[in-house]
Design a protein around this motif. Structure first.
Motif, PDB file in Angstrom:
ATOM      1  N   GLN A  11       0.796  30.095  18.672  1.00 50.73           N
ATOM      2  CA  GLN A  11       0.025  29.274  17.507  1.00 50.73           C
ATOM      3  C   GLN A  11       0.128  29.667  16.833  1.00 50.73           C
ATOM      4  O   GLN A  11      -0.456  28.706  15.407  1.00 50.73           O
ATOM      5  N   ASP A  12      -0.445  30.861  16.694  1.00 51.26           N
ATOM      6  CA  ASP A  12      -0.452  31.425  14.675  1.00 51.26           C
ATOM      7  C   ASP A  12       0.323  31.409  14.143  1.00 51.26           C
ATOM      8  O   ASP A  12       0.665  31.718  13.221  1.00 51.26           O
ATOM      9  N   SER A  13       1.648  31.773  14.972  1.00 49.01           N
ATOM     10  CA  SER A  13       3.022  31.604  13.787  1.00 49.01           C
ATOM     11  C   SER A  13       3.582  30.166  13.356  1.00 49.01           C
ATOM     12  O   SER A  13       4.593  30.224  12.491  1.00 49.01           O
ATOM     13  N   TYR A  14       2.726  30.252  13.259  1.00 43.35           N
ATOM     14  CA  TYR A  14       3.573  27.864  13.047  1.00 43.35           C
ATOM     15  C   TYR A  14       2.100  26.886  12.523  1.00 43.35           C
ATOM     16  O   TYR A  14       1.008  27.564  13.128  1.00 43.35           O
ATOM     17  N   VAL A  15       1.982  26.162  11.504  1.00 45.14           N
ATOM     18  CA  VAL A  15       1.435  25.492  11.538  1.00 45.14           C
ATOM     19  C   VAL A  15       1.982  23.585  11.330  1.00 45.14           C
ATOM     20  O   VAL A  15       2.768  23.724  11.312  1.00 45.14           O
ATOM     21  N   ILE A  16       1.137  22.628  11.740  1.00 42.59           N
ATOM     22  CA  ILE A  16       1.579  22.043  11.925  1.00 42.59           C
ATOM     23  C   ILE A  16       1.686  21.020  11.263  1.00 42.59           C
ATOM     24  O   ILE A  16       0.054  20.622  11.168  1.00 42.59           O
ATOM     25  N   ALA A  24      -0.727  26.373   3.581  1.00 40.53           N
ATOM     26  CA  ALA A  24      -0.316  27.923   4.276  1.00 40.53           C
ATOM     27  C   ALA A  24       0.666  28.402   2.920  1.00 40.53           C
ATOM     28  O   ALA A  24       0.834  29.498   2.330  1.00 40.53           O
ATOM     29  N   LEU A  25       1.713  27.414   2.546  1.00 41.17           N
ATOM     30  CA  LEU A  25       2.535  27.330   0.870  1.00 41.17           C
ATOM     31  C   LEU A  25       1.447  27.777  -0.025  1.00 41.17           C
ATOM     32  O   LEU A  25       1.805  29.397  -0.515  1.00 41.17           O
ATOM     33  N   LEU A  26       0.565  27.401  -0.656  1.00 39.07           N
ATOM     34  CA  LEU A  26      -0.093  28.292  -1.521  1.00 39.07           C
ATOM     35  C   LEU A  26      -0.759  29.283  -1.530  1.00 39.07           C
ATOM     36  O   LEU A  26      -1.264  30.100  -1.998  1.00 39.07           O
ATOM     37  N   LYS A  27      -1.047  30.244  -0.291  1.00 36.05           N
ATOM     38  CA  LYS A  27      -1.114  31.038   0.236  1.00 36.05           C
ATOM     39  C   LYS A  27      -0.161  32.245   0.647  1.00 36.05           C
ATOM     40  O   LYS A  27      -0.594  33.062   0.808  1.00 36.05           O
ATOM     41  N   HIS A  28       0.942  31.957   0.045  1.00 35.82           N
ATOM     42  CA  HIS A  28       1.998  32.850   0.297  1.00 35.82           C
ATOM     43  C   HIS A  28       2.505  32.988   1.449  1.00 35.82           C
ATOM     44  O   HIS A  28       2.253  34.957   1.952  1.00 35.82           O
ATOM     45  N   GLU A  29       1.869  32.278   2.839  1.00 37.05           N
ATOM     46  CA  GLU A  29       2.004  33.157   4.261  1.00 37.05           C
ATOM     47  C   GLU A  29       3.065  31.921   4.883  1.00 37.05           C
ATOM     48  O   GLU A  29       3.264  32.197   6.468  1.00 37.05           O
ATOM     49  N   VAL A  30       3.813  31.469   4.220  1.00 37.14           N
ATOM     50  CA  VAL A  30       4.789  30.695   4.979  1.00 37.14           C
ATOM     51  C   VAL A  30       6.881  31.627   4.460  1.00 37.14           C
ATOM     52  O   VAL A  30       6.724  31.617   3.566  1.00 37.14           O
ATOM     53  N   ARG A  31       7.255  31.305   5.600  1.00 39.21           N
ATOM     54  CA  ARG A  31       8.331  31.456   5.487  1.00 39.21           C
ATOM     55  C   ARG A  31       9.489  31.100   5.764  1.00 39.21           C
ATOM     56  O   ARG A  31      10.284  31.235   5.320  1.00 39.21           O
ATOM     57  N   LYS A  32       8.951  29.799   6.774  1.00 40.72           N
ATOM     58  CA  LYS A  32      10.339  28.501   6.447  1.00 40.72           C
ATOM     59  C   LYS A  32       9.668  27.561   7.159  1.00 40.72           C
ATOM     60  O   LYS A  32       8.259  27.197   7.268  1.00 40.72           O
ATOM     61  N   ASP A  55      10.303  30.514  -3.436  1.00 38.27           N
ATOM     62  CA  ASP A  55      11.084  30.409  -2.968  1.00 38.27           C
ATOM     63  C   ASP A  55      11.609  30.514  -1.124  1.00 38.27           C
ATOM     64  O   ASP A  55      12.320  31.345  -1.023  1.00 38.27           O
ATOM     65  N   VAL A  56      10.564  29.437  -0.684  1.00 33.39           N
ATOM     66  CA  VAL A  56      10.929  29.631   0.926  1.00 33.39           C
ATOM     67  C   VAL A  56      11.836  27.985   1.205  1.00 33.39           C
ATOM     68  O   VAL A  56      11.689  27.039   0.739  1.00 33.39           O
ATOM     69  N   PRO A  57      12.283  28.820   2.291  1.00 32.24           N
ATOM     70  CA  PRO A  57      13.837  28.124   2.590  1.00 32.24           C
ATOM     71  C   PRO A  57      13.277  26.721   3.906  1.00 32.24           C
ATOM     72  O   PRO A  57      11.850  27.081   4.486  1.00 32.24           O
ATOM     73  N   ILE A  58      14.320  26.285   2.909  1.00 31.93           N
ATOM     74  CA  ILE A  58      13.449  24.840   3.683  1.00 31.93           C
ATOM     75  C   ILE A  58      15.027  23.905   5.007  1.00 31.93           C
ATOM     76  O   ILE A  58      15.857  24.416   4.169  1.00 31.93           O
ATOM     77  N   SER A  59      14.434  23.788   6.049  1.00 35.27           N
ATOM     78  CA  SER A  59      15.504  23.138   7.450  1.00 35.27           C
ATOM     79  C   SER A  59      15.201  21.794   7.953  1.00 35.27           C
ATOM     80  O   SER A  59      13.913  21.924   7.683  1.00 35.27           O
ATOM     81  N   VAL A  80       6.387  21.576   9.903  1.00 33.27           N
ATOM     82  CA  VAL A  80       6.210  22.627  10.259  1.00 33.27           C
ATOM     83  C   VAL A  80       6.243  24.057   9.248  1.00 33.27           C
ATOM     84  O   VAL A  80       7.325  23.725   8.517  1.00 33.27           O
ATOM     85  N   ALA A  81       5.593  24.627   9.052  1.00 30.90           N
ATOM     86  CA  ALA A  81       5.134  25.554   8.550  1.00 30.90           C
ATOM     87  C   ALA A  81       5.525  27.193   9.224  1.00 30.90           C
ATOM     88  O   ALA A  81       4.296  26.867   9.965  1.00 30.90           O
ATOM     89  N   LEU A  82       6.591  27.827   9.485  1.00 35.84           N
ATOM     90  CA  LEU A  82       6.839  29.082  10.223  1.00 35.84           C
ATOM     91  C   LEU A  82       5.754  29.887   9.238  1.00 35.84           C
ATOM     92  O   LEU A  82       6.356  30.194   8.088  1.00 35.84           O
TER      93      LEU A  82
END
Length: 84
Positions: A11-16, A24-32, A55-59, A80-82
């Motif tokens: 559960q620490d590997s993503y946020v919903i 998380a995006l503003l803190k540059h913590e997101v990989r996808k 430049d975070v990929p989006i799916s 969801v942000a990974l």
């Protein structure tokens, strides 16, 4: 996804959700970022803007229901942000 599989996800590997994903995006913590396809695009404008700027990929997931279910919650999920 079965409950066992959902519980096995770290559960620490993503946020919903919009707020948590934006933070998380503003803190540059997101990989996808994963976005449900049945969401009105204007709701996601801030998330999309920050994702493109960093430049975070989006799916995409077919639906909010499927996205929520995949990540082990009983309600629909818009995004969801990974995390890194």
């Amino acid at each position: 996804m079965s409950n066992e599989k959902a519980l096995s996800l770290n559960q620490d590997s993503y946020v919903i959700g919009l707020k948590q994903t934006t933070k998380a995006l503003l803190k540059h913590e997101v990989r996808k970022v994963i976005i449900a396809q049945d969401v009105n695009i204007h709701i996601l404008s801030k998330v999309l803007t920050v994702a493109f700027e960093t430049d975070v990929p989006i799916s995409y997931s077919p639906s909010r229901q499927e996205l929520g279910s995949h990540y082990g919650i009983e309600v629909n999920a818009t995004v969801v942000a990974l995390l890194k």
